[in-house]
Enzyme design. Structure first.
Site, PDB file in Angstrom:
ATOM      1  N   LYS A  36       0.889  -1.175   0.000  1.00  0.00           N
ATOM      2  CA  LYS A  36       0.000   0.000   0.000  1.00  0.00           C
ATOM      3  C   LYS A  36       0.921   1.217   0.000  1.00  0.00           C
ATOM      4  O   LYS A  36       1.370   1.662   1.034  1.00  0.00           O
ATOM      5  CB  LYS A  36      -0.878  -0.034   1.255  1.00  0.00           C
ATOM      6  CG  LYS A  36      -2.206   0.696   1.178  1.00  0.00           C
ATOM      7  CD  LYS A  36      -2.122   2.180   0.870  1.00  0.00           C
ATOM      8  CE  LYS A  36      -1.601   3.013   2.018  1.00  0.00           C
ATOM      9  NZ  LYS A  36      -1.304   4.415   1.606  1.00  0.00           N
ATOM     10  N   GLU A  70      -0.418   7.525  -0.912  1.00  0.00           N
ATOM     11  CA  GLU A  70      -1.438   8.009  -1.846  1.00  0.00           C
ATOM     12  C   GLU A  70      -1.003   9.310  -2.526  1.00  0.00           C
ATOM     13  O   GLU A  70      -1.616   9.728  -3.509  1.00  0.00           O
ATOM     14  CB  GLU A  70      -2.785   8.199  -1.132  1.00  0.00           C
ATOM     15  CG  GLU A  70      -2.795   9.155   0.054  1.00  0.00           C
ATOM     16  CD  GLU A  70      -2.348   8.516   1.384  1.00  0.00           C
ATOM     17  OE1 GLU A  70      -1.333   7.784   1.387  1.00  0.00           O
ATOM     18  OE2 GLU A  70      -2.988   8.792   2.399  1.00  0.00           O
ATOM     19  N   SER A  98       4.827   8.599   9.821  1.00  0.00           N
ATOM     20  CA  SER A  98       4.990   9.463  10.994  1.00  0.00           C
ATOM     21  C   SER A  98       4.882   8.625  12.270  1.00  0.00           C
ATOM     22  O   SER A  98       4.319   7.527  12.271  1.00  0.00           O
ATOM     23  CB  SER A  98       3.900  10.532  10.976  1.00  0.00           C
ATOM     24  OG  SER A  98       2.643   9.900  10.941  1.00  0.00           O
ATOM     25  N   CYS A 112      13.665  11.649   6.876  1.00  0.00           N
ATOM     26  CA  CYS A 112      13.710  11.262   8.286  1.00  0.00           C
ATOM     27  C   CYS A 112      15.123  11.393   8.835  1.00  0.00           C
ATOM     28  O   CYS A 112      15.323  11.308  10.039  1.00  0.00           O
ATOM     29  CB  CYS A 112      13.210   9.833   8.462  1.00  0.00           C
ATOM     30  SG  CYS A 112      14.338   8.610   7.796  1.00  0.00           S
ATOM     31  N   GLU A 115       8.634  17.376  14.602  1.00  0.00           N
ATOM     32  CA  GLU A 115       9.209  17.106  13.287  1.00  0.00           C
ATOM     33  C   GLU A 115       8.553  18.074  12.306  1.00  0.00           C
ATOM     34  O   GLU A 115       7.339  18.010  12.089  1.00  0.00           O
ATOM     35  CB  GLU A 115       8.914  15.665  12.877  1.00  0.00           C
ATOM     36  CG  GLU A 115       9.484  15.336  11.516  1.00  0.00           C
ATOM     37  CD  GLU A 115       9.248  13.897  11.106  1.00  0.00           C
ATOM     38  OE1 GLU A 115       8.132  13.392  11.306  1.00  0.00           O
ATOM     39  OE2 GLU A 115      10.185  13.292  10.567  1.00  0.00           O
TER      40      GLU A 115
HETATM   41  P1  NAD Z   1       2.117   9.207   7.168  1.00  0.00           P
HETATM   42  O1  NAD Z   1       2.235   8.584   8.506  1.00  0.00           O
HETATM   43  O2  NAD Z   1       1.126  10.287   6.951  1.00  0.00           O
HETATM   44  O3  NAD Z   1       1.733   8.080   6.072  1.00  0.00           O
HETATM   45  C1  NAD Z   1       2.501   6.903   5.936  1.00  0.00           C
HETATM   46  C2  NAD Z   1       1.601   5.800   5.399  1.00  0.00           C
HETATM   47  O4  NAD Z   1       0.597   5.507   6.378  1.00  0.00           O
HETATM   48  C3  NAD Z   1       0.865   6.166   4.122  1.00  0.00           C
HETATM   49  O5  NAD Z   1       0.844   5.046   3.275  1.00  0.00           O
HETATM   50  C4  NAD Z   1      -0.541   6.531   4.599  1.00  0.00           C
HETATM   51  O6  NAD Z   1      -1.526   6.251   3.651  1.00  0.00           O
HETATM   52  C5  NAD Z   1      -0.710   5.659   5.837  1.00  0.00           C
HETATM   53  N1  NAD Z   1      -1.523   6.286   6.888  1.00  0.00           N
HETATM   54  C6  NAD Z   1      -1.567   7.609   7.210  1.00  0.00           C
HETATM   55  N2  NAD Z   1      -2.387   7.804   8.263  1.00  0.00           N
HETATM   56  C7  NAD Z   1      -2.863   6.588   8.612  1.00  0.00           C
HETATM   57  C8  NAD Z   1      -3.752   6.122   9.638  1.00  0.00           C
HETATM   58  N3  NAD Z   1      -4.316   6.949  10.495  1.00  0.00           N
HETATM   59  N4  NAD Z   1      -4.002   4.814   9.699  1.00  0.00           N
HETATM   60  C9  NAD Z   1      -3.436   3.953   8.850  1.00  0.00           C
HETATM   61  N5  NAD Z   1      -2.586   4.322   7.861  1.00  0.00           N
HETATM   62  C10 NAD Z   1      -2.306   5.626   7.746  1.00  0.00           C
HETATM   63  O7  NAD Z   1       3.584   9.657   6.735  1.00  0.00           O
HETATM   64  P2  NAD Z   1       4.005  10.526   5.457  1.00  0.00           P
HETATM   65  O8  NAD Z   1       3.596  11.937   5.662  1.00  0.00           O
HETATM   66  O9  NAD Z   1       3.614   9.837   4.207  1.00  0.00           O
HETATM   67  O10 NAD Z   1       5.598  10.411   5.546  1.00  0.00           O
HETATM   68  C11 NAD Z   1       6.407  11.253   6.315  1.00  0.00           C
HETATM   69  C12 NAD Z   1       6.737  10.630   7.648  1.00  0.00           C
HETATM   70  O11 NAD Z   1       7.434   9.389   7.468  1.00  0.00           O
HETATM   71  C13 NAD Z   1       7.678  11.502   8.476  1.00  0.00           C
HETATM   72  O12 NAD Z   1       7.258  11.473   9.818  1.00  0.00           O
HETATM   73  C14 NAD Z   1       9.023  10.822   8.319  1.00  0.00           C
HETATM   74  O13 NAD Z   1       9.947  11.060   9.357  1.00  0.00           O
HETATM   75  C15 NAD Z   1       8.614   9.391   8.279  1.00  0.00           C
HETATM   76  N6  NAD Z   1       9.662   8.583   7.688  1.00  0.00           N
HETATM   77  C16 NAD Z   1      10.424   7.820   8.509  1.00  0.00           C
HETATM   78  C17 NAD Z   1      11.465   7.084   7.992  1.00  0.00           C
HETATM   79  C18 NAD Z   1      12.331   6.250   8.891  1.00  0.00           C
HETATM   80  O14 NAD Z   1      13.216   5.575   8.389  1.00  0.00           O
HETATM   81  N7  NAD Z   1      12.111   6.273  10.188  1.00  0.00           N
HETATM   82  C19 NAD Z   1      11.727   7.129   6.625  1.00  0.00           C
HETATM   83  C20 NAD Z   1      10.929   7.917   5.810  1.00  0.00           C
HETATM   84  C21 NAD Z   1       9.894   8.647   6.350  1.00  0.00           C
END
Ligand code: NAD
Length: 492
Positions: A184, A187, A237, A292, A393
């Site tokens: 998945k 989006e 996140s 990140c 962040e």
């Molecule tokens: P996000 O948490 O909004 O979304 C990540 C994924 O989770 C997406 O596929 C989204 O559709 C899904 N999602 C979002 N909300 C959800 C919910 N309530 N329930 C279930 N699924 C849900 O993150 P983002 O904005 O796409 O990415 C940025 C974040 O990712 C930043 O916090 C960044 O630090 C983190 N990140 C971490 C690493 C790491 O290695 N630790 C690497 C890359 C990005």
């Protein structure tokens, strides 16, 4: 191919699910536009797939598992060898698509695709990496061995900021070890990985082994609740990672959940300030801060503060903002209008809390692209860990400067933040670097390195509220995560 700002993707690339080897229209009622963040052009629409699409994908993955698992590992990885060659061949095409849907500049997307390919290369070593262990005569005439076996169907949920590389942290290892997958993707920018799935099909990946379902929260919940999904790999996140970790555990699934970050960089008076500045600039402003591993709070120790600040401001104020397909652009837009608004809001909250705003990127614009989600380099002075700018962040091109009298004080500042993804020290002292590494309590540490990104054969993931789980992405952890070690004790 020379970069041209006029090339653009179009709706000729509809975003579709990929289930059982077929591109399939989603049953979604809702769609999210995919927007080029530099030009504002609409590139496509991501379906927000319902649970029934996930169910169809999991069914396909369950059906594909027995014969894929029985395919010898050497044959499974031949598909990945062919995929690796195709990714090399299409490297620039993929990077250009990625720049258009994500916004980061072409050298950054070329780098991201390269990091993704390296994971495919590493997964090609599965026949060796997946070997078990044997000990003869654990008792007279009795032998013991461990065999690594795949578990079945894995769900993989990934973020927007590395939409090529992060799915490739996971699915090549999952399928190389004999599992099947439902991915998945984010989006917000699904197009480039869609092209990678087309290449995987061209490489010979059988139907049902890798399935893709687009969507948001509902699709993820359906994956988490599906009884045939054995485990979940997640990056996003921290709030979502924490929720997903708890939910997956409740459902009895394996889970690795990588979350957000707030990374401190420490500069000591004996650092090479010019080289440190180059690394810090890349760390803070690379990918427009949407990494990140991005440096966020820059701590100057003692006399290091002045030279650190002076160089940072000088370089940051001259970074050229623009469309990432154009030559000479150093920083692209952030991914979306809502994300831009969030970063602007956080800068505003930062101003309220009292630190000095030395460089303000809120008014940034690029006249040729009035619809772009622009935000320029922003620098605050006097940031403390208790402030929004010290804790949250931001995920944008914002640096907070802080002072410390000693290295110990700098480490103590860093420990007042609940994240633990990455950090860095700039020094010419091996002793100080060793002390820092010993005390940091953070997982990815750079010594005179701005972005401490582990390569494919090392584990990638954080500590504290940056990571929930124990086995990380990539490296040997990936093999452990996607296999069960089964023990056989034999007497003949
Ligand atoms: P996000 O948490 O909004 O979304 C990540 C994924 O989770 C997406 O596929 C989204 O559709 C899904 N999602 C979002 N909300 C959800 C919910 N309530 N329930 C279930 N699924 C849900 O993150 P983002 O904005 O796409 O990415 C940025 C974040 O990712 C930043 O916090 C960044 O630090 C983190 N990140 C971490 C690493 C790491 O290695 N630790 C690497 C890359 C990005």
């Amino acid at each position: 191919m020379s970069p041209s700002p006029t090339e653009s993707l179009t709706d000729a690339h509809p975003v579709r699910n990929f289930i059982d080897g077929r591109w399939t229209a989603s049953k979604a009622d809702d769609f999210l536009p995919v927007i080029n963040p530099a030009t504002g052009e609409k590139l496509g629409s991501t379906p927000l797939s319902p649970a029934s699409d996930i169910a169809a994908a999991v069914d396909a993955a369950v059906r594909a598992f027995p014969s894929w698992r029985a395919t010898p590992a050497v044959n499974r990885v031949r598909v990945l060898f062919r995929l690796k060659a195709l990714l090399d061949e299409h490297h620039e095409e993929l990077a250009r698509t990625l720049t258009q849907e994500h916004g980061k500049i072409l050298p950054e997307t070329m780098g991201e695709v390269r990091r993704g390919i390296e994971n495919v290369e590493h997964a090609c070593g599965i026949p060796t990496l997946m070997m078990g262990e044997t000990l003869e005569d654990i008792a007279p005439g009795i032998d013991c061995e461990t065999i690594r076996q795949p578990l079945g169907v894995f769900g993989i949920v990934t973020p927007y900021n590395f939409p090529v590389m992060i799915p490739l942290w996971f699915w090549p290892y999952a399928v190389a070890t004999g599992n099947t997958v439902v991915l998945k993707p984010s989006e917000q920018d699904p197009l480039t990985h869609q092209r990678i799935v087309e290449l995987a099909v061209e490489a010979g990946l059988p139907p049902g082994v890798l399935n893709v379902v687009h969507g948001g929260r509902d699709a993820v919940t359906a994956l988490l609740e599906h009884p045939d999904v054995q485990g979940i790999s997640f990056v996003g996140s921290s709030a979502t990672a924490r929720f997903l970790y708890a939910k997956a555990a409740q459902e009895g699934k394996r889970v690795q959940a990588l979350g957000g970050a707030k990374n401190f960089m420490v500069v000591l008076p004996d650092a090479d300030f010019d080289r440190a500045n180059d690394a810090i600039i890349d760390s803070v402003f690379g990918s427009t801060g949407q990494r990140c591993l991005a440096g966020s709070v820059l701590v100057g120790v003692g006399d290091a503060y002045g030279p650190m600040k002076e160089r940072l401001l000088d370089t940051a104020s001259s970074l050229r903002l623009g469309y990432g397909l154009e030559e000479g652009v150093r920083m692209g837009p952030v991914v979306s209008r809502p994300h831009r608004d969030r970063v602007v809001d956080l800068i505003g909250q930062g101003v309220q809390e009292g630190p000095d705003l030395l460089l303000d990127g809120r008014g940034a614009s690029v006249p040729e692209y009035p619809e772009g989600h622009w935000i320029g380099p922003t620098v605050f002075e006097g940031v403390a860990p208790e402030m929004v700018l010290g804790q949250e962040e931001i995920f944008g091109p914002v640096a907070g400067l802080a002072r410390a009298k000693t290295l110990d004080e700098a480490v103590e500042l860093m420990h007042r933040v609940h994240y633990g993804n990455s950090t860095g020290i700039f020094t010419s002292s091996g002793k100080a670097a060793r002390e820092f590494r010993y005390q940091a309590g953070i997982s990815m540490i750079g010594v005179n390195i701005g972005v401490a990104a582990p390569m494919a054969f090392f584990p990638f993931g954080g500590a504290r509220s940056s990571f929930f789980g124990d086995l990380k992405a990539q490296g040997k952890d990936a093999i452990d995560f996607y296999t069960d070690k089964r023990v056989v004790i034999s007497r003949w």
